[in-house]
Design an enzyme around this catalytic site. Sequence first.
Site, PDB file in Angstrom:
ATOM      1  N   LYS A   1      14.272  26.868  29.210  1.00 15.04           N
ATOM      2  CA  LYS A   1      14.283  27.864  28.138  1.00 15.04           C
ATOM      3  C   LYS A   1      12.952  27.843  27.388  1.00 15.04           C
ATOM      4  CE  LYS A   1      19.236  28.129  27.215  1.00 15.04           C
ATOM      5  NZ  LYS A   1      20.286  28.049  26.182  1.00 15.04           N
TER       6      LYS A   1
ATOM      7  N   GLU B   1      32.896  23.307  29.492  1.00 13.37           N
ATOM      8  CA  GLU B   1      33.956  23.537  28.524  1.00 13.37           C
ATOM      9  C   GLU B   1      35.285  22.911  28.959  1.00 13.37           C
ATOM     10  OE1 GLU B   1      30.742  26.435  27.970  1.00 13.37           O
ATOM     11  OE2 GLU B   1      31.899  25.780  29.709  1.00 13.37           O
TER      12      GLU B   1
ATOM     13  N   ARG C   1      36.964  29.531  29.967  1.00 13.58           N
ATOM     14  CA  ARG C   1      36.875  28.670  31.142  1.00 13.58           C
ATOM     15  C   ARG C   1      37.850  27.494  31.061  1.00 13.58           C
ATOM     16  NH1 ARG C   1      30.302  28.262  30.574  1.00 13.58           N
ATOM     17  NH2 ARG C   1      29.828  30.447  31.061  1.00 13.58           N
TER      18      ARG C   1
END
Length: 365
Positions: free
Chosen positions: A23, A106, A134
């Site tokens: 990122k 998750e 999820r």
Amino acid sequence: LTASLQTAKNLSRPVLLHVETVKGKGYGFAAQNPDTYHGVSGFDIETGKTPPSSKSFSSTMADGLCRLAQEDLRICAITAAMKGGTGLDEFAEKFPERFVDTGICEEHAVGFAGGLAANGKKPVVALYPTFMQRAVDQMIINVALPKLDVVFAIDRAGIVGNDGDTHNGCFDISYLSSVPYMRILCPASFAELRAMLRKAVLELSGPVALRYPRGGEGAYQDCHPEPVTVLREGNDLTILTYGIVINDVLQAADLLAQQGISVEVVKLAQVAPLELAPVLASLHKTGRLLAVEDVCAANCIGEQVLSAAGQAGMALKAARLLNLGNGIIPHGAPNVLKSAYGLDARAIAAAAQAMRSGEKEGNGV
């Protein structure tokens, strides 16, 4: 390890690629602080400075959780690579031994929370609803089935907009309502979130979800954490809503009052399990339902209320459900999307007017 990779390469494919997502690559400020620039609304490109953050539902939840953690050593916080987004930076600094970031997993975050709760801890799992999807299996099997005390902080519920199609939290009411024993609380103000968080963590048993939006509160800043509150009494129409949508509903009620239409505004602070008696009492009085929600149509609260009214043998004069439909909500500014889907004050008032007009022309529910 090298030998294993070589074996896999020889057996399966000629080339093995390991791709790493970095990122902020190409922009130094973002590369050094990727969390700061994830979903940022604006910044000075020359200095990298971002606007000071204002108070939000996320920061209110985080502040409240830190206060509660000082009172109760059992409280811990879990997230899945969303520490900054969910406001848990301060919690992680103050209580590092009680904070866990599972990474982008998750399912593990929820299953892990169930394990902690089974051993006497008070876990709070902070995730966005679009990613909580999820972990529905873990919510049902690892938390609901054994009726464990796990609090889910559902951050960025409803229209998120600028984060893109994937981030709009439109399906949480639908799937959370299907989780056994799940209690869903929907604060409409910072004060309600603080009160509900304390109650969820320290008083309630079993799974509890706190559903709140991205950003700040609106003109409504009162505290009515009771399951059902009639905020405004009226005789012509019941408008049912929850969360920050109450701001547009109250504005719509003002617009309708100017036209001589008396609206009863019913605000839900708890949407599961539904406390139906006061809602049905309002419908019995007005005979008309307008449910306004920032969620998908399937299994929305308005649909559930209509079903309950039908089972109770109640024949309504008119009913309409305003929500986000059954499609995928596109990228866009929240206010633009809200207007596009008919969830702003003027659209709500227009829908109420249309119900009355249609009824006069012989078109009921």
